[in-house]
Every structure is written in structure tokens, then in C-alpha cells.
Design a protein around this motif. Structure first.
Motif, short mmCIF file in Angstrom:
data_model
loop_
_atom_site.label_atom_id
_atom_site.label_comp_id
_atom_site.label_asym_id
_atom_site.label_seq_id
_atom_site.Cartn_x
_atom_site.Cartn_y
_atom_site.Cartn_z
N HIS A 30 0.82 -1.21 0.00
CA HIS A 30 0.00 0.00 0.00
C HIS A 30 0.86 1.26 0.00
O HIS A 30 0.49 2.27 0.60
N SER A 31 2.00 1.19 -0.68
CA SER A 31 2.89 2.35 -0.80
C SER A 31 3.31 2.48 -2.26
O SER A 31 3.80 1.51 -2.84
N GLN A 32 3.06 3.66 -2.84
CA GLN A 32 3.38 3.89 -4.24
C GLN A 32 3.96 5.28 -4.43
O GLN A 32 3.63 6.20 -3.69
N VAL A 33 4.78 5.41 -5.45
CA VAL A 33 5.23 6.71 -5.96
C VAL A 33 4.78 6.76 -7.42
O VAL A 33 5.21 5.94 -8.23
N LEU A 34 3.91 7.72 -7.73
CA LEU A 34 3.44 7.91 -9.10
C LEU A 34 4.14 9.11 -9.70
O LEU A 34 4.42 10.08 -8.99
N PHE A 35 4.42 9.05 -11.01
CA PHE A 35 5.02 10.20 -11.69
C PHE A 35 4.25 10.46 -12.97
O PHE A 35 3.62 9.56 -13.54
N ASN A 36 4.28 11.73 -13.41
CA ASN A 36 3.62 12.08 -14.67
C ASN A 36 4.37 13.23 -15.32
O ASN A 36 5.04 14.02 -14.64
N TYR A 37 4.27 13.27 -16.65
CA TYR A 37 4.94 14.33 -17.41
C TYR A 37 4.16 14.57 -18.70
O TYR A 37 3.43 13.70 -19.18
N TRP A 151 -0.92 2.29 12.96
CA TRP A 151 -0.73 2.40 11.52
C TRP A 151 -0.85 3.87 11.14
O TRP A 151 -1.64 4.60 11.76
N ILE A 152 -0.09 4.32 10.17
CA ILE A 152 -0.25 5.68 9.65
C ILE A 152 -0.32 5.64 8.13
O ILE A 152 0.21 4.72 7.51
N GLY A 153 -1.00 6.63 7.57
CA GLY A 153 -1.08 6.76 6.12
C GLY A 153 -0.90 8.20 5.72
O GLY A 153 -1.48 9.10 6.33
N LEU A 154 -0.09 8.45 4.71
CA LEU A 154 0.19 9.81 4.27
C LEU A 154 0.25 9.91 2.76
O LEU A 154 0.57 8.96 2.08
N ASP A 155 -0.04 11.11 2.28
CA ASP A 155 0.12 11.45 0.87
C ASP A 155 1.05 12.64 0.77
O ASP A 155 1.05 13.50 1.66
N ALA A 156 1.83 12.71 -0.30
CA ALA A 156 2.75 13.83 -0.50
C ALA A 156 2.89 14.09 -1.99
O ALA A 156 2.73 13.18 -2.81
N THR A 157 3.20 15.35 -2.32
CA THR A 157 3.41 15.72 -3.72
C THR A 157 4.62 16.64 -3.83
O THR A 157 4.99 17.33 -2.88
N VAL A 182 3.05 10.73 -3.90
CA VAL A 182 3.45 9.62 -3.02
C VAL A 182 2.28 9.30 -2.11
O VAL A 182 1.64 10.19 -1.56
N SER A 183 1.99 8.01 -1.95
CA SER A 183 0.99 7.57 -0.99
C SER A 183 1.56 6.36 -0.28
O SER A 183 1.93 5.37 -0.92
N ILE A 184 1.69 6.46 1.04
CA ILE A 184 2.28 5.35 1.79
C ILE A 184 1.47 5.02 3.04
O ILE A 184 0.76 5.86 3.59
N GLU A 185 1.58 3.77 3.44
CA GLU A 185 1.11 3.31 4.74
C GLU A 185 2.29 2.71 5.46
O GLU A 185 3.18 2.12 4.83
#
Length: 190
Positions: A30-37, A151-157, A182-185
């Protein structure tokens, strides 16, 4: 309480002593880093990294001494098109070999609201290290209903300039600016 947990769970520093720190490990499922361009002005192209490892250490009494470290295998990149992934791993971009990593190591945190913060850290990618700031939101800090542990969950940009990391092929036709989400647990370690 939310801002305290955010500060504690996300503060990024390289302090050696963690007398009161509690260790949390990322949940790789349940942790991802997405990228876009932007691609030539015609479309926005997306990709992601998932299944990586990391650790959050936090000190409730002194959240500014907390830390985060994450390591992402470059070859775990997924774009939905195999030939694009293969191209990104060539000398045009990463020149990646098995074992090459993208890493993030925290250096500081500035709490900006009840559940928000600016997290600064050293991002190392393609043998280049730059300081980046993540605009971060604490989504939830609670007991996981199935795992029955904290448990913790966060989003970041943030936005990166890929040429800063020697990844600037075809810029500016293919955008030099890359959006990161970024979205992680993370679960409290045993």
C-alpha cells in the motif's frame, strides 16, 4: 494530535540518537510513488514505483528529530508499456542495472497545519543527490482494523526537474518537469 503524529511520523532528519523514537515500516502493498509528465504537448504520461521498502522513526517528545528513509529499485518502474520501461532504463535516462536504487532520506520537517507539513529530504536518483520538499498530508493515524496495531497513512506531492538528475533526454519537447505523488502506509514494527 494529528499534527503531532504527522510531525513525528514524517519528520526527516539524520539524527543518530533515537532514544524515544518508535519504528514504523512501510507496507509495500500500500505504498506507491506515481510520476507524470507532459509528452510533446499531446498527452500526460504516467508511471509508478511500488513494492519498495522504507522506515519511519518518530519521537513523540521531539518530533523534529524523527526521520524517514526509503529505497526504491529503479528496475521496479511500471509504466503500462514495456517498451517505455525498457527505454527509461537505457543510457538515454537511467542506464539502470539490477540493484540501482532511488533513495530518499529526510533532513527536516515544518508543520504547516493540523494534518499537513513540508518535509525536506535528500533525493538520490541516477547518482545525483538534490534536496526536495514534499507537501505532505497525514491521512490517518490509528489502529489498523485488521492488523490490530498502530498504523499511519500519508500522501505527498512535489515537482522535480528531471534534467537536475541527468534524466533530461528530449527536454523540453518532453517536459522537463515531472509531477510526483506519493501515498504510503506504515505499520508499527514489532
Amino acid at each position: 494530535m494529528k499534527s503531532f503524529v504527522l510531525a513525528a511520523g514524517l519528520a526527516l532528519s539524520t539524527t543518530a540518537a533515537f532514544a524515544e523514537a518508535e519504528k514504523y515500516t512501510l507496507d509495500p502493498s500500500h505504498s506507491q510513488v506515481l510520476f507524470n509528465y507532459n509528452h510533446l504537448g499531446f498527452s500526460t504520461t504516467y508511471g509508478m514505483f511500488s513494492g519498495f521498502e522504507g522506515e519511519i522513526m518518530f519521537d513523540q517528545a521531539n518530533p523534529e528529530t524523527s526521520s524517514v528513509s526509503v529505497s526504491i529499485p529503479v528496475t521496479s518502474m511500471f509504466t503500462g508499456w514495456e517498451k517505455r520501461e525498457e527505454h527509461f532504463l537505457t543510457e538515454d535516462f537511467f542506464g539502470a542495472k539490477e540493484g540501482d536504487m532511488v533513495t530518499f532520506t529526510s533532513t527536516s520537517i515544518e508543520v504547516t497545519g493540523d494534518n499537513t507539513a513540508k518535509i525536506t529530504g535528500d533525493l538520490t536518483m541516477n547518482d545525483v543527490t538534490k534536496s526536495v520538499v514534499l507537501d505532505t498530508t497525514l491521512n490517518k493515524a490509528d489502529t489498523h482494523p485488521m492488523q490490530e496495531k498502530p498504523w499511519i497513512g500519508l500522501d505527498a506531492t512535489t515537482v522535480l526537474t528531471r534534467s537536475d538528475f541527468n534524466l533530461g533526454a528530449f527536454a523540453p519537447a518532453v517536459s522537463d518537469q515531472v509531477g510526483i505523488a506519493v501515498s504510503i502506509e506504515a505499520q508499527k514494527a514489532e
